[in-house]
Design a protein around this motif. Structure first.
Motif, PDB file in Angstrom:
ATOM      1  N   GLY A  11       0.821  -1.213  -0.082  1.00  0.00           N
ATOM      2  CA  GLY A  11       0.042   0.038  -0.036  1.00  0.00           C
ATOM      3  C   GLY A  11       0.700   1.304   0.181  1.00  0.00           C
ATOM      4  N   VAL A  12       2.230   1.143  -0.236  1.00  0.00           N
ATOM      5  CA  VAL A  12       3.079   2.514  -0.298  1.00  0.00           C
ATOM      6  C   VAL A  12       3.648   2.379  -1.459  1.00  0.00           C
ATOM      7  N   SER A  13       3.713   3.731  -2.182  1.00  0.00           N
ATOM      8  CA  SER A  13       4.451   3.636  -3.493  1.00  0.00           C
ATOM      9  C   SER A  13       5.289   4.823  -3.663  1.00  0.00           C
ATOM     10  N   HIS A  14       5.770   5.143  -5.116  1.00  0.00           N
ATOM     11  CA  HIS A  14       6.610   6.495  -4.963  1.00  0.00           C
ATOM     12  C   HIS A  14       5.679   7.501  -4.875  1.00  0.00           C
ATOM     13  N   GLY A  15       6.061   8.427  -4.054  1.00  0.00           N
ATOM     14  CA  GLY A  15       5.324   9.755  -3.831  1.00  0.00           C
ATOM     15  C   GLY A  15       4.476   9.409  -2.479  1.00  0.00           C
ATOM     16  N   ALA A  16       4.665   8.292  -1.854  1.00  0.00           N
ATOM     17  CA  ALA A  16       3.886   8.090  -0.760  1.00  0.00           C
ATOM     18  C   ALA A  16       4.167   9.484   0.370  1.00  0.00           C
ATOM     19  N   ARG A  17       3.007   9.686   1.110  1.00  0.00           N
ATOM     20  CA  ARG A  17       3.261  10.397   2.114  1.00  0.00           C
ATOM     21  C   ARG A  17       3.924  10.016   3.345  1.00  0.00           C
ATOM     22  N   VAL A  18       5.015  10.714   3.780  1.00  0.00           N
ATOM     23  CA  VAL A  18       5.855  10.160   5.084  1.00  0.00           C
ATOM     24  C   VAL A  18       5.910  10.959   6.292  1.00  0.00           C
ATOM     25  N   LEU A  19       5.664  10.343   7.485  1.00  0.00           N
ATOM     26  CA  LEU A  19       6.038  10.881   8.573  1.00  0.00           C
ATOM     27  C   LEU A  19       7.483  10.374   9.170  1.00  0.00           C
ATOM     28  N   ILE A  20       8.372  11.281   9.677  1.00  0.00           N
ATOM     29  CA  ILE A  20       9.658  10.718   9.978  1.00  0.00           C
ATOM     30  C   ILE A  20       9.627  11.042  11.324  1.00  0.00           C
ATOM     31  N   VAL A  21      10.078   9.884  12.315  1.00  0.00           N
ATOM     32  CA  VAL A  21      10.387  10.106  13.521  1.00  0.00           C
ATOM     33  C   VAL A  21      11.412   9.908  13.869  1.00  0.00           C
ATOM     34  N   LEU A  22      12.223  10.759  14.753  1.00  0.00           N
ATOM     35  CA  LEU A  22      13.674  10.480  15.166  1.00  0.00           C
ATOM     36  C   LEU A  22      13.649  10.201  16.572  1.00  0.00           C
ATOM     37  N   PRO A  23      14.067   9.174  17.237  1.00  0.00           N
ATOM     38  CA  PRO A  23      14.484   8.750  18.406  1.00  0.00           C
ATOM     39  C   PRO A  23      15.818   9.131  19.042  1.00  0.00           C
ATOM     40  N   GLU A  24      15.799  10.161  19.972  1.00  0.00           N
ATOM     41  CA  GLU A  24      17.095  10.730  20.292  1.00  0.00           C
ATOM     42  C   GLU A  24      17.551  10.104  21.513  1.00  0.00           C
ATOM     43  N   LEU A  25      18.375   9.152  21.357  1.00  0.00           N
ATOM     44  CA  LEU A  25      18.969   8.333  22.465  1.00  0.00           C
ATOM     45  C   LEU A  25      20.177   9.157  23.152  1.00  0.00           C
ATOM     46  N   LEU A  49       9.753   9.718  -1.995  1.00  0.00           N
ATOM     47  CA  LEU A  49       9.065   9.953  -0.893  1.00  0.00           C
ATOM     48  C   LEU A  49       8.589  11.320  -0.520  1.00  0.00           C
ATOM     49  N   ASP A  50       7.297  11.419  -0.192  1.00  0.00           N
ATOM     50  CA  ASP A  50       6.979  12.900   0.149  1.00  0.00           C
ATOM     51  C   ASP A  50       6.775  12.999   1.567  1.00  0.00           C
ATOM     52  N   VAL A  51       7.931  13.841   2.327  1.00  0.00           N
ATOM     53  CA  VAL A  51       7.979  13.985   3.585  1.00  0.00           C
ATOM     54  C   VAL A  51       7.121  15.144   3.781  1.00  0.00           C
ATOM     55  N   VAL A  52       6.033  14.780   4.878  1.00  0.00           N
ATOM     56  CA  VAL A  52       4.917  15.684   4.905  1.00  0.00           C
ATOM     57  C   VAL A  52       5.029  16.301   6.391  1.00  0.00           C
ATOM     58  N   SER A  53       5.737  15.551   7.435  1.00  0.00           N
ATOM     59  CA  SER A  53       6.042  15.861   8.858  1.00  0.00           C
ATOM     60  C   SER A  53       6.900  15.181   9.371  1.00  0.00           C
ATOM     61  N   LYS A  54       7.671  15.883  10.329  1.00  0.00           N
ATOM     62  CA  LYS A  54       8.671  15.285  11.100  1.00  0.00           C
ATOM     63  C   LYS A  54       8.733  15.420  12.693  1.00  0.00           C
ATOM     64  N   LEU A  55       8.924  14.510  13.490  1.00  0.00           N
ATOM     65  CA  LEU A  55       9.176  14.532  14.952  1.00  0.00           C
ATOM     66  C   LEU A  55      10.347  13.985  15.505  1.00  0.00           C
ATOM     67  N   ALA A  56      10.778  14.659  16.556  1.00  0.00           N
ATOM     68  CA  ALA A  56      11.955  14.096  17.468  1.00  0.00           C
ATOM     69  C   ALA A  56      11.696  13.793  18.743  1.00  0.00           C
ATOM     70  N   PHE A  57      11.822  12.692  19.479  1.00  0.00           N
ATOM     71  CA  PHE A  57      11.604  12.613  20.789  1.00  0.00           C
ATOM     72  C   PHE A  57      12.811  12.077  21.437  1.00  0.00           C
ATOM     73  N   HIS A  58      12.974  12.776  22.786  1.00  0.00           N
ATOM     74  CA  HIS A  58      14.087  12.246  23.556  1.00  0.00           C
ATOM     75  C   HIS A  58      13.749  10.836  24.287  1.00  0.00           C
ATOM     76  N   LEU A  59      14.806   9.947  24.301  1.00  0.00           N
ATOM     77  CA  LEU A  59      14.495   8.797  24.804  1.00  0.00           C
ATOM     78  C   LEU A  59      15.656   8.461  25.933  1.00  0.00           C
ATOM     79  N   ARG A  60      15.065   8.370  27.275  1.00  0.00           N
ATOM     80  CA  ARG A  60      15.877   8.176  28.261  1.00  0.00           C
ATOM     81  C   ARG A  60      16.081   6.579  28.410  1.00  0.00           C
TER      82      ARG A  60
END
Length: 460
Positions: A11-25, A49-60
């Motif tokens: 269900g994912v193809s070229h041009g798909a909408r993408v959310l990037i999530v960064l785990p900050e260790l 791929l089409d990056v539409v949003s980005k999130l970053a979370f600090h992980l202890r």
């Protein structure tokens, strides 16, 4: 080889909408959050791929089940739903269980950094060798994730007769098929390694030195390669724009001919599967006489990128000469993209490069500093060539021709008293050994005590 980009079932193809999530260790904070998110975006864009949003979370303390905490998972779910994304990319490693649980919570496909890089390499591989290496790496990665990837794998195939038992599960059958395929790929790659070894052996018989370009992906290696060779290798502002190694002839000051080798770009957290699969390709670097490390000096995290490149080189046994190692090869740095520096930064880095004998400040795009780099490469290659004094009878034209073909003749003077030509030749230890093996019988009486210098009159 299946993958999320090419599989409609996913269900994912070229041009798909993408959310990037960064785990900050806490143990991985060398780069800024912005730089890491920008790189992850570049990786996603590298395969359309089409990056539409980005999130970053600090992980202890990473959660064994989902990596992220419950509240963080809720934020990811909300962002994925609000942005109507087709894919979530976690810019870090995920275990199969974490990947499965996140997909269950998000109700969209989830891949980690390793899976993303594998997809990029799969799209970039242009040669049969490259495709073999990518497929092996991909199968190695997928072998432990069959329980996540497929829903039909719990079905069982019955054994023969009433006493045959339930037989093997579908997942066991698929794992067996993967193991068989991987075994065949390893055999094919072993043949590639042998072939490369033969090619390297043939190049070593030639008098031409080899310079290997290495560097972080998108540092400008291919642009520099094109600038120095006049070639037309693909060079775009795109991560992993080129994958398969390329070699071309170049000329350097005082060196008639040399070979320049362009290699795959490195990246932080390069999947171990790729390092293993591409070992045959990476080992081309171990046969080089000099490593030219191309750095994007305008990049804020240039120093961290340098460390990542050196870490991958160490994995294949390469270390700078001063550090020893299995392959102690001289390294010089090309500080590239000087055209993107501010005037103040340019002046500071130019002054530092001028003080050092292992750095050139350049712009592969504009041509700034390229001639200085050529001089530096030539100088470093010539340092490995010792000065030899050789007296050759005038009747031995073949030996004299060999010296001109395989060394740098500094002087040639006729001695009328001895009837011999006296040569001062700068030559590598390897070529000197070949000369002695071929013509040494002529010079058994050559003295090694006429000069105190170890560079002159070497002992036979």
């Amino acid at each position: 080889m299946s993958g999320f980009v090419r599989s409609e079932a996913d269900g994912v193809s070229h041009g798909a909408r993408v959310l990037i999530v960064l785990p900050e260790l806490e143990d991985n904070n060398k780069r800024s959050t912005e730089a890491r998110l920008e790189e992850a975006t570049g990786l996603a864009c590298a395969i359309g791929l089409d990056v539409v949003s980005k999130l970053a979370f600090h992980l202890r303390a990473p959660k064994a089940s989902t990596l992220f905490g419950p509240g963080q998972v809720e934020q990811i779910v909300t962002a994925a739903r609000d942005e109507e994304v087709d894919l979530v990319i976690v810019d870090g490693p995920l275990t199969p269980i974490q990947q499965r649980n996140l997909e269950t919570s998000l109700d969209v496909k989830v891949i980690d950094r390793t899976g993303l890089i594998l997809e990029i390499f799969g799209a970039r591989a242009a040669t049969a060798e490259g495709r073999l290496q990518v497929e092996l790496a991909h199968l190695d990665y997928q072998a432990g994730r069959l329980v996540r990837t497929w829903t039909h794998l719990e079905r069982q195939r019955g054994g023969f007769g009433f006493l045959g038992g339930p037989g093997e599960t579908q997942i066991e059958a698929d794992r067996r098929m993967i193991r068989d395929r991987m075994a065949k790929l390893r055999r094919d790659l072993a043949q590639v390694t042998r072939t490369r070894g033969l090619h390297r052996a043939r190049r070593k018989k030639a008098p031409w030195p080899v310079v290997a370009l290495v560097g972080y992906t998108n540092a400008g290696k291919s642009t520099l390669f094109n600038r120095m060779t006049g070639a037309d290798v693909m060079a775009k502002d795109l991560l992993f724009a080129t994958l398969d190694p390329t070699m071309r002839q170049i000329t350097l000051p005082g060196i008639d001919k040399a070979i320049l080798s362009d290699t795959v770009g490195f990246v932080s957290d390069l999947p171990t599967q790729l390092v293993a699969a591409f070992r045959a390709t990476l080992e081309e670097v171990t046969a080089a006489d000099l490593i030219l490390h191309v750095r994007d000096i305008a990049q804020e995290d240039s120093e961290s990128e340098r460390e990542d490149v050196e870490r991958v080189l160490a994995e294949i046994g390469i270390a700078p000469v001063e550090d020893g190692g299995e392959f102690a090869i001289p390294v010089i740095e090309a500080w590239n993209k000087s055209d993107l520096l501010s005037e103040e930064a340019h002046e500071s880095l130019a002054a530092e490069a001028a003080r050092r004998d292992d750095v050139a400040l350049i712009s592969a795009w504009t041509g700034e500093g390229i001639e200085d780099l050529r001089e530096l490469v030539s100088q470093r290659l010539s340092e490995a060539h010792r000065l030899r004094h050789i007296d050759i009878p005038v009747t031995e034209g073949q030996a004299m021709a060999w010296l001109y073909a395989h060394g740098e003749v500094v002087s040639d003077v006729m001695n009328d008293e001895t009837g011999k030509m006296e040569f001062d030749v700068r030559m590598s230890d390897e070529n000197w050994g070949r000369f002695i093996e071929r013509f040494g019988f002529l010079y058994q009486d050559m003295s090694s005590s006429e000069d105190e210098s170890e560079d002159l009159h070497p002992s036979l």
